[in-house]
Scaffold this motif. Structure first.
Motif, PDB file in Angstrom:
ATOM      1  N   MET A 270       0.836  -1.200   0.000  1.00 31.23           N
ATOM      2  CA  MET A 270       0.000   0.000   0.000  1.00 31.23           C
ATOM      3  C   MET A 270       0.876   1.257   0.000  1.00 31.23           C
ATOM      4  N   SER A 271       0.379   2.317  -0.637  1.00 32.20           N
ATOM      5  CA  SER A 271       1.206   3.512  -0.842  1.00 32.20           C
ATOM      6  C   SER A 271       1.633   4.169   0.463  1.00 32.20           C
ATOM      7  N   HIS A 272       0.824   4.057   1.531  1.00 31.05           N
ATOM      8  CA  HIS A 272       1.215   4.704   2.785  1.00 31.05           C
ATOM      9  C   HIS A 272       2.319   3.922   3.503  1.00 31.05           C
ATOM     10  N   LEU A 273       2.612   2.697   3.038  1.00 29.49           N
ATOM     11  CA  LEU A 273       3.720   1.917   3.584  1.00 29.49           C
ATOM     12  C   LEU A 273       4.968   1.989   2.708  1.00 29.49           C
ATOM     13  N   ASN A 274       4.797   2.330   1.451  1.00 32.41           N
ATOM     14  CA  ASN A 274       5.888   2.215   0.491  1.00 32.41           C
ATOM     15  C   ASN A 274       7.126   3.046   0.803  1.00 32.41           C
ATOM     16  N   CYS A 326      21.058  -2.329  -9.962  1.00 31.98           N
ATOM     17  CA  CYS A 326      19.665  -2.009  -9.637  1.00 31.98           C
ATOM     18  C   CYS A 326      18.735  -2.950 -10.394  1.00 31.98           C
ATOM     19  N   GLY A 327      17.821  -3.588  -9.671  1.00 33.15           N
ATOM     20  CA  GLY A 327      16.792  -4.409 -10.282  1.00 33.15           C
ATOM     21  C   GLY A 327      15.434  -3.776 -10.070  1.00 33.15           C
ATOM     22  N   VAL A 328      14.689  -3.584 -11.140  1.00 36.97           N
ATOM     23  CA  VAL A 328      13.368  -2.955 -11.081  1.00 36.97           C
ATOM     24  C   VAL A 328      12.330  -3.913 -11.623  1.00 36.97           C
ATOM     25  N   LYS A 329      11.323  -4.181 -10.825  1.00 33.73           N
ATOM     26  CA  LYS A 329      10.142  -4.912 -11.280  1.00 33.73           C
ATOM     27  C   LYS A 329       9.020  -3.891 -11.455  1.00 33.73           C
ATOM     28  N   LEU A 330       8.570  -3.711 -12.676  1.00 34.69           N
ATOM     29  CA  LEU A 330       7.535  -2.721 -12.974  1.00 34.69           C
ATOM     30  C   LEU A 330       6.182  -3.416 -13.081  1.00 34.69           C
ATOM     31  N   VAL A 331       5.244  -3.018 -12.220  1.00 37.90           N
ATOM     32  CA  VAL A 331       3.895  -3.591 -12.198  1.00 37.90           C
ATOM     33  C   VAL A 331       2.873  -2.476 -12.337  1.00 37.90           C
ATOM     34  N   ARG A 332       1.624  -2.843 -12.582  1.00 34.98           N
ATOM     35  CA  ARG A 332       0.574  -1.845 -12.568  1.00 34.98           C
ATOM     36  C   ARG A 332       0.158  -1.519 -11.133  1.00 34.98           C
ATOM     37  N   GLY A 333      -0.031  -2.525 -10.311  1.00 35.03           N
ATOM     38  CA  GLY A 333      -0.429  -2.308  -8.923  1.00 35.03           C
ATOM     39  C   GLY A 333      -1.620  -3.170  -8.575  1.00 35.03           C
ATOM     40  N   ALA A 334      -1.658  -3.652  -7.321  1.00 34.03           N
ATOM     41  CA  ALA A 334      -2.642  -4.669  -6.943  1.00 34.03           C
ATOM     42  C   ALA A 334      -3.573  -4.240  -5.817  1.00 34.03           C
ATOM     43  N   TYR A 335      -3.522  -2.987  -5.396  1.00 33.05           N
ATOM     44  CA  TYR A 335      -4.321  -2.581  -4.236  1.00 33.05           C
ATOM     45  C   TYR A 335      -5.262  -1.417  -4.581  1.00 33.05           C
ATOM     46  N   LEU A 336      -5.782  -1.415  -5.788  1.00 33.78           N
ATOM     47  CA  LEU A 336      -6.556  -0.275  -6.263  1.00 33.78           C
ATOM     48  C   LEU A 336      -7.758   0.014  -5.376  1.00 33.78           C
ATOM     49  N   ALA A 337      -8.565  -1.008  -5.081  1.00 34.09           N
ATOM     50  CA  ALA A 337      -9.768  -0.782  -4.276  1.00 34.09           C
ATOM     51  C   ALA A 337      -9.417  -0.284  -2.881  1.00 34.09           C
ATOM     52  N   GLN A 338      -8.382  -0.860  -2.260  1.00 34.68           N
ATOM     53  CA  GLN A 338      -7.977  -0.429  -0.926  1.00 34.68           C
ATOM     54  C   GLN A 338      -7.441   0.995  -0.935  1.00 34.68           C
ATOM     55  N   GLU A 339      -6.665   1.343  -1.950  1.00 41.29           N
ATOM     56  CA  GLU A 339      -6.103   2.695  -2.028  1.00 41.29           C
ATOM     57  C   GLU A 339      -7.212   3.733  -2.160  1.00 41.29           C
ATOM     58  N   GLY A 341     -10.438   3.327  -1.408  1.00 41.55           N
ATOM     59  CA  GLY A 341     -11.272   3.319  -0.211  1.00 41.55           C
ATOM     60  C   GLY A 341     -10.618   4.061   0.942  1.00 41.55           C
ATOM     61  N   ARG A 342      -9.328   3.881   1.125  1.00 43.37           N
ATOM     62  CA  ARG A 342      -8.609   4.575   2.197  1.00 43.37           C
ATOM     63  C   ARG A 342      -8.621   6.085   1.964  1.00 43.37           C
ATOM     64  N   ALA A 343      -8.460   6.488   0.698  1.00 42.62           N
ATOM     65  CA  ALA A 343      -8.486   7.922   0.378  1.00 42.62           C
ATOM     66  C   ALA A 343      -9.856   8.519   0.655  1.00 42.62           C
ATOM     67  N   ARG A 344     -10.925   7.792   0.290  1.00 44.37           N
ATOM     68  CA  ARG A 344     -12.279   8.297   0.561  1.00 44.37           C
ATOM     69  C   ARG A 344     -12.521   8.428   2.059  1.00 44.37           C
ATOM     70  N   ALA A 345     -12.090   7.446   2.828  1.00 49.27           N
ATOM     71  CA  ALA A 345     -12.301   7.488   4.278  1.00 49.27           C
ATOM     72  C   ALA A 345     -11.577   8.660   4.922  1.00 49.27           C
ATOM     73  N   ARG A 346     -10.469   9.063   4.345  1.00 46.90           N
ATOM     74  CA  ARG A 346      -9.685  10.162   4.900  1.00 46.90           C
ATOM     75  C   ARG A 346     -10.030  11.500   4.263  1.00 46.90           C
ATOM     76  N   SER A 350      -7.218  10.343  -4.127  1.00 44.96           N
ATOM     77  CA  SER A 350      -6.624   9.017  -4.255  1.00 44.96           C
ATOM     78  C   SER A 350      -5.212   9.128  -4.824  1.00 44.96           C
ATOM     79  N   PRO A 351      -4.267   8.342  -4.306  1.00 46.76           N
ATOM     80  CA  PRO A 351      -2.917   8.371  -4.872  1.00 46.76           C
ATOM     81  C   PRO A 351      -2.818   7.659  -6.216  1.00 46.76           C
ATOM     82  N   THR A 352      -3.898   6.981  -6.634  1.00 51.04           N
ATOM     83  CA  THR A 352      -3.869   6.218  -7.875  1.00 51.04           C
ATOM     84  C   THR A 352      -4.487   7.008  -9.016  1.00 51.04           C
ATOM     85  N   TRP A 353      -4.156   6.611 -10.210  1.00 47.19           N
ATOM     86  CA  TRP A 353      -4.816   7.169 -11.379  1.00 47.19           C
ATOM     87  C   TRP A 353      -6.276   6.746 -11.393  1.00 47.19           C
TER      88      TRP A 353
END
Length: 480
Positions: A270-274, A326-339, A341-346, A350-353
């Motif tokens: 999650m973005s607040h842990l990253n 440097c090794g980079v793994k590029l992903v789209r992201g797996a926590y869209l609903a949680q991100e 939802g957390r933004a709405r609650a606060r 949203s930090p996501t597109w």
């Protein structure tokens, strides 16, 4: 390994259906695509524009789904069953509740047996050496490689505390050993929150976000990983103690992996842990990515976050100045609903597109940034293009002619995107399949959370189902 060692079986894939049936049936002990060289080796970048293994041929195979011919009958039928099940509204809405209810109705024994031949069999593997070795052999015979993923995250059961994290450390060390025995170029995924409190990671992230910062730098984190006792004034004595133990666990896993030549891909969460996860991964990289031409510790970047492109550019510059691989793994992201939802609650943005199209555009920009960095002289960057999106994978293929051979590989989840993985593997491009490691009781809740986070990927895998049905029709009507 010479680029043309597998020409015969790859050529079969491009030809008639009867010949395609024999793909991946090498005799035991024979070499297959991706079995030697560095992570991302045997890229096939020397092929001509339209030759065997070229991006153009891979594009044709992906579009038509012909690479699915290597799947056995049971694999094909199970895939159709699993994707139909994953499209069920109840499973999409609350997969964990659906699985709990099914266990109550069926009983533990029958529930486990049915999962073993459906969801669990599609996406996971048991923790026995024999099971992992069999999976590795099957994947490598098809030009693919296993990427073992430890399905542990979060705080664990209440009241277990350090004992739970220590248990996870033992599981991570076991995962290192299983990966090392799975064949050449072994790799594994690891979540920091399996070894260190999520709440503490959030506190570190908040501190890092303050204007004056926290004063942590890679050298200091590396020193604490090396045994220096944390004495951060903004943490309580208990928090400092837990941080020290968590860093010891991380370093123990990293040392075991390095000693057995297993590459560790640290997951983003999650973005607040990253911010904390990036900081700690930096410390691991500082300790283990100095020697040698390739990265031992990799970091994951999520393109669905609005600030990823800027942070990724800064990260590449910092790594370059520090002289690290440097090794980079590029992903789209797996926590869209949680991100979201957390933004709405606060009550904050949203930090996501907002749309899949914006996320795809972000992924393409990050990919271009990374390919440009790879093309620079004396680059020590390695890249995993981890995506089920055909357009993104093919865009990466088109950029390979400008980067050093062996610097780029691809990644998909085990049991998903098989038409893409198999086409890339048959073309000689290295592909890792991320597979959850553990029994159904451990992996199924984890996979259920991933399903909830990726409803669009699982429930909307319409094209993959259509390609599987087309392959089934080709087998039932070979004269057509």
């Amino acid at each position: 390994m010479g680029q043309r060692e597998t020409k015969g079986w790859r050529g079969c894939l491009w030809r008639s259906m009867e010949q395609r049936r024999s793909v991946g049936q090498e005799k035991p002990g024979s070499k297959s695509v991706g079995q030697e060289g560095s992570m991302g080796a045997s890229m096939g970048q020397g092929d001509s524009a339209g030759g065997e293994g070229s991006p153009l041929q891979v594009q044709v195979q992906v579009r038509e789904g012909r690479a699915l011919a290597v799947l056995g009958w049971w694999e094909l039928l199970r895939g159709l069953l699993v994707f139909a099940l994953c499209s069920h509204p109840r499973l999409q809405q609350d997969p964990e509740a659906f699985l709990r209810a099914s266990r109550r109705v069926l009983g533990a024994h029958l529930w486990r047996a049915l999962l073993s031949v459906s969801l669990w069999g599609q996406f996971a593997v048991g923790r026995s050496p024999a099971a992992v070795q069999e999976l590795g052999q099957r994947l490598r015979a098809r030009g693919l490689r296993p990427l073992l993923a430890l399905p542990i995250e979060g705080e664990g059961p209440d009241g277990e505390g350090e004992a739970w994290f220590e248990q996870n450390c033992g599981a991570a060390l076991e995962c290192v050993g299983l990966a090392a025995a799975s064949g050449p170029e072994p790799a594994m995924q690891l979540k920091v929150t399996a070894l260190l409190s999520q709440r503490l990671c959030e506190k570190i992230s908040l501190r890092l976000a303050e204007p004056d910062g926290v004063g942590l730098n890679p050298e200091e984190v590396a020193a604490m990983l090396g045994g220096q006792v944390p004495e951060l004034t903004w943490l309580s004595p208990a928090e400092n103690e837990h941080l020290g133990r968590g860093l010891r666990r991380l370093e123990e896993v990293a040392q075991a992996a390095v000693s057995q030549d297993v590459q560790v891909l640290v997951d983003a969460e999650m973005s607040h842990l990253n911010p904390a996860l990036t900081c700690l991964t930096w410390g691991l990289m500082w300790r283990h990515n100095r020697a040698g031409p390739r990265a031992r510790i990799w970091h994951t970047w999520q393109a669905y976050l609005r600030d990823t492109e800027a942070h990724l550019g800064a990260h590449l510059a910092q790594v370059g100045r520090a002289g690290l691989s440097c090794g980079v793994k590029l992903v789209r992201g797996a926590y869209l609903a949680q991100e979201q939802g957390r933004a709405r609650a606060r009550g904050c943005p949203s930090p996501t597109w907002d749309t899949p199209e914006e996320t795809s555009a972000s992924y393409e920009r990050c990919l271009r940034l990374l390919l440009a960095a790879l093309a620079r002289p004396r680059s020590r960057l390695s890249l995993m293009v981890a995506t089920h999106n055909e357009g993104s994978a093919l865009a990466a293929l088109r950029g390979l002619s400008r980067v050093p051979p062996g610097s780029v590989c691809f990644g998909q989840l085990q049991g998903m995107g098989e038409h893409l993985s198999l086409a890339l593997g048959a073309g000689g491009f290295p592909v890792y399949k991320s597979v959850a490691l553990g029994p159904p009781e451990v992996t199924i809740p984890y996979l259920a959370r991933r399903a909830a986070e990726n409803r669009g990927a699982l429930g909307g895998a319409r094209r993959e189902r259509e390609l599987m049905w087309a392959e089934l029709r080709r087998r039932l009507r070979p004269w057509a």
